[in-house]
Design an enzyme around this catalytic site. Structure first.
Site, PDB file in Angstrom:
ATOM      1  N   ARG A 107       0.870  -1.182   0.000  1.00 56.48           N
ATOM      2  CA  ARG A 107       0.000   0.000   0.000  1.00 56.48           C
ATOM      3  C   ARG A 107       0.901   1.225   0.000  1.00 56.48           C
ATOM      4  O   ARG A 107       2.125   1.114   0.126  1.00 56.48           O
ATOM      5  CB  ARG A 107      -0.994   0.030   1.172  1.00 56.48           C
ATOM      6  N   GLY A 108       0.291   2.389  -0.166  1.00 55.49           N
ATOM      7  CA  GLY A 108       1.064   3.625  -0.288  1.00 55.49           C
ATOM      8  C   GLY A 108       1.233   3.939  -1.763  1.00 55.49           C
ATOM      9  O   GLY A 108       1.689   3.096  -2.532  1.00 55.49           O
ATOM     10  N   ALA A 109       0.867   5.161  -2.156  1.00 54.12           N
ATOM     11  CA  ALA A 109       0.813   5.495  -3.584  1.00 54.12           C
ATOM     12  C   ALA A 109       2.107   5.192  -4.336  1.00 54.12           C
ATOM     13  O   ALA A 109       2.079   4.490  -5.355  1.00 54.12           O
ATOM     14  CB  ALA A 109       0.409   6.963  -3.755  1.00 54.12           C
ATOM     15  N   ARG A 122      -6.693  -1.273  -8.104  1.00 52.65           N
ATOM     16  CA  ARG A 122      -7.008  -0.183  -7.163  1.00 52.65           C
ATOM     17  C   ARG A 122      -7.456   1.012  -8.001  1.00 52.65           C
ATOM     18  O   ARG A 122      -6.629   1.833  -8.409  1.00 52.65           O
ATOM     19  CB  ARG A 122      -5.767   0.197  -6.329  1.00 52.65           C
ATOM     20  N   GLN A 132      -2.052   2.526  10.956  1.00 52.21           N
ATOM     21  CA  GLN A 132      -0.797   2.536  10.195  1.00 52.21           C
ATOM     22  C   GLN A 132       0.382   3.021  11.045  1.00 52.21           C
ATOM     23  O   GLN A 132       1.522   2.610  10.822  1.00 52.21           O
ATOM     24  CB  GLN A 132      -0.918   3.443   8.966  1.00 52.21           C
ATOM     25  N   ASP A 170      -1.452  13.055   0.562  1.00 44.94           N
ATOM     26  CA  ASP A 170      -2.082  12.309  -0.522  1.00 44.94           C
ATOM     27  C   ASP A 170      -2.318  13.196  -1.727  1.00 44.94           C
ATOM     28  O   ASP A 170      -2.258  12.745  -2.870  1.00 44.94           O
ATOM     29  CB  ASP A 170      -3.401  11.698  -0.049  1.00 44.94           C
ATOM     30  N   LYS A 173      -3.888  11.632   5.637  1.00 46.69           N
ATOM     31  CA  LYS A 173      -4.619  10.707   6.505  1.00 46.69           C
ATOM     32  C   LYS A 173      -5.417  11.452   7.574  1.00 46.69           C
ATOM     33  O   LYS A 173      -4.946  12.435   8.148  1.00 46.69           O
ATOM     34  CB  LYS A 173      -3.611   9.776   7.177  1.00 46.69           C
TER      35      LYS A 173
END
Lengths: 364, 364
Positions: free
Chosen positions: A47-49, A90, A199, A240, A251
């Protein structure tokens, strides 16, 4: 310093650290089929862009490298379905589509040039490794630009996981902290657990601990108390999406940390790659907030912790630019007024996904 | 309105709702032995300072009522051990000792008057029921004084559980909300889950839901987001200890909610009985903060949710008086400057534990 790597290209295949099982278990998977890479992206093994972007590039490369195609025409026929499989994992991940587009352009270039099958295979693998190397270089540049804002010694705070696990480099916010520590800053990181998905507790605490960076885990409602009673020298968080005016979506919980930082005179830094800049929106008010499932709040690892009541679960919040001391990216440091400083940095960028998808980059 | 009762005196014995098992299970225990009441207090079947006071009084009364003593002298010999057993349960609970002292004074009065064994038994039960009735009356008075500060309609926020489950009445902060709702205010309560022990999620959400009060459960890091994006008309919280200058110790997280309320122009009210006033300390800086075990943060219902790292777990924080719009107690409403207004209210009080233990009350 030990940096946990969420994804790596190896001769055995694509190796991923299963982040769903952290911190209890450290499990790596080796994928030799691109469809398994797609499943791993979809199921949030990674996960994580930025890390998702790297995974997508490696997935496409793996599909090409291990394809049963005997001719270039055969591979050309199979290629769209490889890309499609990776793309369907995704649907809101900007980096995913950017990486796939980049791999497509490289493939088209090679196919147009009638490269040999072997040459296409190795060039596509090289392209995926280049994506990874660029992400690493981005983090390292952010880390270097940001480290100077860290105090020489004392406590700093972050939020969520803007670390190696999210970026496949050294991390953005955690990259800043890492570089500062490597440069000799004596930092101790306060890590809010970051409910509901934890997280902070599961990933950031684990990652810093593995990297030998001193930390204290706290719950999200202790932030104000520790700013009031302890000396917090700086807050550094990821992003983000950053609007043209500097308003920053990150977040959930980031906004209130920024308010508390301002209240206590603590500088608040955003560390994020230019790929998170979205200069097409003028302010954070235009950023839609994803609402996630209620059971992330009411259940924890399958155990019910609340009655069946109405729940809100916004994944992000927006921190207004006025609360942000500086925005640190791989090209330098932006300060208010952000509308000018962000645009200047973005226009000098060469590795921005959005710039890429907008067709502003020269063909590879 | 349905009010969940944590403890009741019945002809079968002392009935307690097992709060450890909420919200998953609603289990009541009937205790017929004072030693079981002591165990229930110690093991946190019941929690919340006022409710613990009621439980202690009922425990002593149960010990007397069900004693095997055949004569008053016999009962007089057994009585200290009953009180001692109840006293050894929660060493820092002020209300516990206040309640035991009150029951002792009543017993001494009856013994001195050479009352019959039956008369002593029924009078001690009456005294415990009077303690309970006074707690209820206190909550109702707080509720009436506080209700006028609630908006006519819209969202209000609380923290932790300052409700019926904690007080054995209608609650303090939740009592204010309940009375307002009964008076016709159309309130919707935002309930932060209150990590690490989740009193908001487990108890307040359950209690409001049972009482038919509309609510939305949020995580603690959503408070700022909802103050910014939604219209929160007021915050009302309880208190563990209020210093002479109005500084208020309450569950961890209260301080940052108060900062966020001020930032967003939301009035912030403390609703608490005079028994929480501690006018012997001039400011909140003198209030020691209890540090609780790390595993409350790292584990949830026995499941590890964080790696083995350093953890902070302060149970309370201190909200400075300057962030508090008003303090609501059973005698009225205090406003700044609190040093004067709190003292005036305390001096007019007749049911304060601290006033009682300080010997300022006439013998019952």
């Amino acid at each position: 310093m030990n940096v946990a790597q969420p994804i790596e290209w190896t001769s055995q295949g694509v190796v991923m650290l299963d982040q769903r099982r952290l911190p209890g278990e450290v499990v790596h998977h080796i994928y030799t089929d691109y469809r398994d890479v797609a499943a791993a992206i979809r199921d949030m093994v990674v996960r994580g862009a930025p890390a998702i972007g790297v995974a997508a590039a490696m997935g496409v490369a793996l599909g090409v490298e291990r394809s049963s195609a005997a001719t270039l025409d055969d591979l050309r026929a199979k290629f769209p379905s490889i890309c499609q499989t990776i793309a369907e994992t995704r649907p809101t991940a900007v980096d995913l589509f950017w990486a796939i587009e980049r791999m497509k352009r490289r493939f088209d270039q090679l196919a147009t040039a009638n490269a040999s099958l072997d040459a296409v295979r190795s060039a596509m693998v090289e392209e995926a490794r280049a994506v990874h190397a660029e992400k690493r270089a981005t983090d390292e540049a952010i880390g270097r630009f940001g480290a100077e804002f860290m105090p020489a010694a004392g406590k700093v705070m972050t939020q969520c996981n803007a670390g190696a696990l999210a970026t496949a480099g050294i991390g953005t916010a955690l990259g800043v902290i890492r570089v500062a520590v490597e440069q000799g800053h004596k930092l101790h990181v306060l890590v809010p657990e970051t409910r509901p998905y934890l997280q902070g507790a599961r990933l950031t605490a684990w990652e810093l601990h593995e990297g030998g960076v001193p930390l204290t885990l706290i719950t999200d409602n202790m932030v104000g108390h520790f700013m009031k009673t302890g000396t917090v020298g700086a807050v550094v968080v990821g992003a983000d999406r950053i609007a043209a005016n500097g308003d920053t979506a990150n977040k959930i919980g980031t906004y209130q940390i920024a308010v508390l930082a301002r209240e206590h005179g603590v500088p608040f830094y955003v560390a994020a790659p230019i790929s998170t800049f979205d200069l097409t929106i003028s302010s954070g008010e235009q950023i839609p907030i994803e609402e996630r499932p209620a059971d992330e709040v009411t259940h924890l690892r399958g155990v019910r912790i609340a009655p069946e009541v109405a729940v809100a679960n916004p994944a992000f919040d927006v921190t207004p630019a006025r609360l942000i001391t500086a925005i640190i990216c791989e090209r330098g440091v932006a300060r208010a007024p952000y509308t000018e400083s962000l645009r200047r940095l973005a226009e000098s960028a060469s590795h921005s996904p959005r710039a890429g998808t907008a067709g502003q980059r020269s063909a590879m």
